[in-house]
Write an enzyme that holds these catalytic residues in place. Structure first.
Site, PDB file in Angstrom:
ATOM      1  N   GLY A 264      11.104   8.294   8.422  1.00 16.97           N
ATOM      2  CA  GLY A 264      10.043   9.242   8.720  1.00 16.97           C
ATOM      3  C   GLY A 264       9.681  10.038   7.488  1.00 16.97           C
ATOM      4  N   ALA A 265      10.714  10.430   6.729  1.00 18.67           N
ATOM      5  CA  ALA A 265      10.511  11.199   5.505  1.00 18.67           C
ATOM      6  C   ALA A 265      11.829  11.221   4.743  1.00 18.67           C
ATOM      7  CB  ALA A 265      10.029  12.610   5.814  1.00 18.67           C
ATOM      8  N   GLU A 299      12.597  18.254   6.939  1.00 15.15           N
ATOM      9  CA  GLU A 299      12.780  18.013   5.504  1.00 15.15           C
ATOM     10  C   GLU A 299      12.917  19.322   4.731  1.00 15.15           C
ATOM     11  OE1 GLU A 299      13.474  14.988   4.887  1.00 15.15           O
ATOM     12  OE2 GLU A 299      12.838  14.402   6.891  1.00 15.15           O
TER      13      GLU A 299
END
Length: 829
Positions: A264-265, A299
């Site tokens: 996703g990140a 994040e």
């Protein structure tokens, strides 16, 4: 190509201390379409125990030269992606001049040519052990270094990395040079770079320079989405500054939404990389933006937990992910317009429950991770969702003041360095926490899901029979009225002994975890369950509704509830469920499970028609142009079995008022149409009108979905043989080969029987993320036949099966066994 072992990492960390790393990258000739390699020169200064030996990690295609303290090293000594360094001095300098290969699998320095305009985009992904694919390094989390990057690239490119990028004078030939100097020491696994003709927007929040970057072809979409992204980013910074008591330490904060991204990140300090599907080129719902906000906050939490303080070794990877998961949901709920605990319960926790009830389960912590690659096998719903749910329990157990004070102590003591879980526990203890040894044993070092049930006036905890554990659960018991109100809410802690509870007057049922606060399956006595089945959508508290819907899915998986009854409950109640995210997830459950593997093959088309009718009913009741209408239409498309209706929708005809075709809807319709009919020309027509990278991936999915033996063979060969196809094309093909279609089981059964032997062989040419992702996406769960079970078990019995593939098969095989057990109990199939 050995993976770094824990012992090797410990020995190397005891031998050397890395001082500084300088990396020079020559990307200047990569503006053309055919380039596949680039130059990388790395110079590392480090201290060592005099006379000792160690090794450097280098995964290049050619080693031009290597020197240690001015002396040439023998190029032939480079073996198994390692360069030995011998007879070290107290202070050392090693320089490696190499040629590296661009990747197409999303790891190392990934190269993507956008079909929309031919522009080239690069980004670096160094996790888990991909850093040496683009620069030489001592690749382990506890050897942090100061970095300087010098990048030569076409003058009109955008270049960013882990620190401010300063551009020097350009050459006559149109080549620019950028110098990137991160302000703090970094571990190798989160060193990154982006380079190319990115479209960028810049802002600032609280003195922190911000940037968002996407492919130029997504520039208009970025302009639509940037305000929301900048707003969430600023709100999260403010929240984490207040909560952690430490300002963001890495200078600038760039968020790059890049193509072909596997995860996703990735939390690279100063330059986080995301999959670019988060920059919505089609209409997006509030729920989707809420999900993106959660990823952004996740994040950002890593900037403290993971980047500021970093694990020593990969067995503490859960700490990074569990904390980021937990803090992101707190942050979004408390500081943004997106309360996310409902999403956490219905989506994230459900992901973890499946893993934790399978043969692939494992404790949250203490899983060994004897080498770097093996740790990736536990990068799952336990490390994320169960860990986050457990930390939510811990915050309640310690009290928020002690919980957060311990984190602040931890950041103060170990900032810019490394720490393990025992040191975090010590920080909590110093902040006033007690009983943490018992809590750790209960929750972190055991596996499996307890069951909580209210029976005979008591709340009873039952651990799984095959994984006994003594866990305590802090929950709220509550009665439910006939109108959905919570009655007699009581906070309790249940462990080995039952907790007495008097049913409140007017309660038609009792919910054991009314706010969905713990990690457990919920069960109800028969009378309560009959009442809840008819009232769940009217319950005021979303946590109670989520807990009940999760119980529906648990009971089906455990062969305790007939899938027909579960589908009837969904059909009766879901249209009145207030939360769109719950409606979406339960519609997907109905289609993919209750009309799929948990239904006899001969009955699946009829069950799918029930799901389609429910989606149509929700669609018809929704306000035109609303998020619920769009969500319902997105679910109606894959449930529709009417080719003429799909064809009309594809052409923009007979669409519900308020629904407008966009690229994503169009491709969803085309894919479903191609599942039902041999219409390859429709794919070509749609691709001619949409030349984006996303379109190429969607076209691959639609081709693999075609209902012909030829199409299935081509898709199968693409997965099982080496190719130049991008990872995203392979993932889309894997998803559609078997899919969750009710119509193609007999067509795909031969491939399901050979799938496991052939997928095991892909370990001979495929590595990294894709090695495990493709068998997971392609697992033939829809072919619910005993012969498939036998074929899968044979792969597990083969000692030569890759550990990565073995783990995927072990987890997904559990779902196949559960589906077969349900079919056997409720239909006699």
């Amino acid at each position: 190509m050995p993976s770094l072992t824990r012992l090797e990492a410990q020995q190397r960390a005891a031998t050397i201390t890395v001082r500084d790393t300088r990396v020079a990258l020559d990307l200047s000739s990569q503006d053309g379409q055919g380039a596949s390699e680039f130059g990388s020169v790395t110079t590392i200064g480090f201290e060592a125990r005099p006379g000792s030996d160690t090794f450097l990690d280098f995964k290049g295609v050619r080693l031009n030269s290597a020197t240690l303290n001015g002396s040439e090293l023998d190029p032939e000594s480079w073996q198994d992606e390692r360069i030995p360094l011998t007879d070290l001095q107290a202070s050392n300098t090693v320089t490696v001049d190499g040629v590296m290969a661009y990747s197409s699998d999303g790891e190392g320095l990934h190269r993507h040519v956008d079909p929309a305009d031919g522009n080239l985009y690069l980004y670096a992904m160094s996790f888990l052990d991909a850093g040496p694919r683009w620069f030489a390094c001592f690749d382990q989390p506890d050897l942090k270094s100061r970095y300087t990057f010098q990048v030569s690239a076409p003058d009109d490119w955008t270049v960013h990395g882990n620190g401010p990028a300063e551009k020097g004078p350009s050459t006559v030939s149109g080549i620019g040079t950028w110098t990137i100097t991160p302000p703090q020491p970094l571990s190798t696994y989160f060193v990154t770079l982006i380079a190319g003709r990115y479209a960028s927007l810049y802002s600032e929040h609280d003195g922190i320079p911000l940037g968002i970057h996407v492919r130029a072809s997504l520039g208009n979409a970025l302009r639509r989405e940037a305000e929301n992204i900048f707003e969430v980013t600023g709100q999260a910074f403010d929240y984490y500054h207040r909560t952690f008591g430490v300002r963001y330490p890495f200078g600038e904060y760039h968020q790059a939404f890049v193509p072909d991204f596997n995860a996703g990140a990735m939390e690279n300090p100063g330059c986080v990389t995301f999959r670019d599907s988060f920059i919505y080129r089609s209409r997006a719902t509030r729920s989707e933006r809420a999900g993106r906000a959660g990823v952004i906050a996740h994040e950002m939490a890593h900037q403290w937990f993971g980047d500021l303080v970093t694990m020593r070794w990969w067995d503490d990877l859960w700490l990074n992910e569990s904390f980021a998961e937990y803090m992101a949901h707190r942050c979004c709920t408390e500081a943004t317009e997106y309360p996310l605990w409902t999403e956490f319960g219905i989506s994230r926790k459900a992901w973890g429950y499946v893993v934790d009830q399978s043969a692939a389960t494992h404790p949250i912590a203490g899983n060994g991770a004897e080498d770097a690659q093996s740790s990736l096998q536990n990068f799952d719903g336990i490390s994320y969702a169960k860990g986050a749910a457990t930390l939510r329990q811990l915050a309640g157990y310690l009290g928020d003041d002690v919980f957060l004070a311990g984190l602040r102590r931890h950041f103060d003591q170990y900032g810019y360095a490394n720490a393990d879980f025992s040191e975090l526990v010590a920080s909590w203890t110093a902040a006033g926490g007690t009983g943490l040894d018992d809590w750790t044993r209960q929750w972190l070092l055991t596996a499996g899901v307890d069951t909580l049930a209210v029976t005979d006036g008591s709340l009873v905890r039952t651990p799984p029979a095959d994984r006994p554990a003594d866990r305590s659960h802090a929950v709220h018991l509550a009665g439910i009225s006939s109108t959905g109100e919570l009655l007699g809410v009581a906070p309790v802690v249940v462990a080995s002994d039952p907790i007495a509870y008097d049913r409140p007057d007017g309660a038609i049922a009792v919910v054991p975890d009314a706010y969905d606060q713990t990690w457990a399956k919920l069960r109800f006595d028969a009378a309560d369950w009959r009442q809840l089945r008819s009232v769940v959508s009217r319950i005021d508290e979303p946590g109670s509704r989520v807990a009940i819907w999760n119980s529906v899915r648990d009971q089906v998986r455990d062969a305790e509830l007939d899938p027909r009854e579960a589908l009837a409950m969904i059909t009766d109640q879901l249209a009145d469920e207030p939360d769109d995210v719950v409606v979406n997830i339960m519609l997907q459950t109905a289609r993919r499970s209750l009309a799929g593997p948990y239904t006899p093959i001969a009955e699946r088309v009829d069950r799918l028609a029930e799901v389609a009718a429910l989606a149509d009913r929700i669609l018809a009741a929704a306000e035109p142009g609303s998020d619920r209408q769009l969500m319902a239409f997105r679910n109606a498309v894959p449930a529709c079995s009417d080719v003429d209706r799909l064809d009309a929708w594809r052409l923009g005809l007979d669409l519900p008022s308020g629904i407008e075709l966009d690229p994503d809807l169009t491709w969803a319709i085309v894919t479903r149409l191609c599942t039902l009919a041999d219409r390859p020309e429709t794919i070509d027509q749609t691709l001619a009108a949409d030349r984006s990278a996303a379109a190429e991936v969607n076209a691959a999915r639609a081709r693999a979905a075609l209902p012909t033996a030829e199409a299935k063979q081509q898709a199968y060969d693409l997965l099982m043989k080496p190719s130049e196809a991008s990872a995203y094309v392979l993932y889309a093909t894997a998803e559609a080969l078997f899919g969750d279609s009710a119509e193609q089981v007999q067509l795909t059964k031969p491939y399901a029987l050979s799938f496991f032997t052939d997928i095991a062989a892909t370990a001979g040419f495929r590595t990294g993320w894709a090695l495990g992702r493709i068998p997971s996406l392609g697992f033939p769960l829809s072919v619910t036949e005993p012969e498939v079970l036998t074929a899968a078990e044979a792969v597990l019995d083969d000692d030569n099966t890759s550990p990565v593939i073995r783990r995927v098969v072990l987890e997904d095989l559990d779902q196949l066994r559960r589906a077969l057990a349900s079919l056997d109990r409720f239909t006699g199939q």
